[in-house]
Write a protein that holds these residues in place. Structure first.
Motif, PDB file in Angstrom:
ATOM      1  N   THR A   1       4.101   5.805  -5.370  1.00 15.62           N
ATOM      2  CA  THR A   1       4.066   5.897  -6.827  1.00 15.62           C
ATOM      3  C   THR A   1       2.943   6.824  -7.293  1.00 15.62           C
ATOM      4  N   ALA A   2       1.767   6.693  -6.689  1.00 13.86           N
ATOM      5  CA  ALA A   2       0.616   7.506  -7.090  1.00 13.86           C
ATOM      6  C   ALA A   2       0.807   8.977  -6.734  1.00 13.86           C
ATOM      7  N   ASP A   3       1.416   9.239  -5.586  1.00 13.53           N
ATOM      8  CA  ASP A   3       1.597  10.615  -5.144  1.00 13.53           C
ATOM      9  C   ASP A   3       2.811  11.285  -5.773  1.00 13.53           C
ATOM     10  N   GLY A   4       3.649  10.471  -6.427  1.00 13.47           N
ATOM     11  CA  GLY A   4       4.869  11.040  -6.985  1.00 13.47           C
ATOM     12  C   GLY A   4       5.819  11.475  -5.899  1.00 13.47           C
TER      13      GLY A   4
ATOM     14  N   GLN B   1       3.936   1.503  -1.149  1.00 17.30           N
ATOM     15  CA  GLN B   1       4.579   1.622  -2.456  1.00 17.30           C
ATOM     16  C   GLN B   1       3.624   2.199  -3.489  1.00 17.30           C
ATOM     17  N   ARG B   2       2.375   1.724  -3.472  1.00 15.77           N
ATOM     18  CA  ARG B   2       1.380   2.264  -4.414  1.00 15.77           C
ATOM     19  C   ARG B   2       1.132   3.735  -4.145  1.00 15.77           C
ATOM     20  N   GLN B   3       1.062   4.107  -2.874  1.00 17.88           N
ATOM     21  CA  GLN B   3       0.817   5.504  -2.526  1.00 17.88           C
ATOM     22  C   GLN B   3       1.996   6.374  -2.942  1.00 17.88           C
TER      23      GLN B   3
ATOM     24  N   SER C   1       4.488  12.776 -12.703  1.00 22.94           N
ATOM     25  CA  SER C   1       3.865  11.585 -13.295  1.00 22.94           C
ATOM     26  C   SER C   1       3.479  11.834 -14.711  1.00 22.94           C
TER      27      SER C   1
ATOM     28  N   ARG D   1      11.630   9.380  -4.161  1.00 25.07           N
ATOM     29  CA  ARG D   1      12.126   8.028  -4.410  1.00 25.07           C
ATOM     30  C   ARG D   1      13.634   8.051  -4.419  1.00 25.07           C
TER      31      ARG D   1
ATOM     32  N   GLN E   1       0.834  -1.206   0.000  1.00 26.39           N
ATOM     33  CA  GLN E   1       0.000   0.000   0.000  1.00 26.39           C
ATOM     34  C   GLN E   1       0.865   1.251   0.000  1.00 26.39           C
TER      35      GLN E   1
END
Length: 137
Positions: free
Chosen positions: A113-116, A109-111, A137, A119, A107
């Motif tokens: 990636t989704a939030d930019g 990792q998805r957040q 993104s 990293r 969860q």
């Protein structure tokens, strides 16, 4: 090979595997603490700490897997019903911990990636990402 010698060998293996699991967790905790301090001193953005949490979660998951392996080894040589019951309880608890830990990592990792969010390392496109900048993104 006598039963006593086999038990002694299994005890040594259990100790080694438990030590590896403890070392993995310890190393992960130290790594996360160092990254927390280094990142925390430089920036005050909470999103910076998400990769630290993800990394610590991976270390915890791996360490728990080693601990479970040690428990399985412990009961591999002529287990009693009591030992089998204890192993079942321990395996259930550790498996549940791993399940929820992995789910939280996924969860996060998805957040990220989704939030930019920030990293470390290369982006999915293969280019290096500056951890001080937010990826578009």
């Amino acid at each position: 090979m006598s039963k006593e010698l086999l038990r002694d060998f299994a005890d040594v293996l259990v100790t080694v595997v438990e030590a590896i699991g403890a070392a993995v967790i310890f190393i992960g905790a130290v790594w996360a603490a160092v990254r927390f301090v280094v990142l925390g001193l430089g920036r005050r953005n909470a999103a910076v700490f998400t990769p630290v949490r993800l990394s610590l979660g991976r270390f915890l998951t791996l360490g728990l897997e080693f601990q479970l392996a040690a428990d399985v080894l412990r009961t591999a040589i002529a287990p009693s019903f009591q030992q089998i019951g204890q192993l079942a309880a321990i395996a259930t608890i550790r498996t549940a911990l791993n399940f929820f830990l992995r789910r939280e990592i996924e969860q996060e990792q998805r957040q990220v990636t989704a939030d930019g969010a920030v990293r470390d390392g290369p982006s999915p496109s293969g280019r290096q990402v500056d951890p001080t900048q937010r990826e578009q993104s």
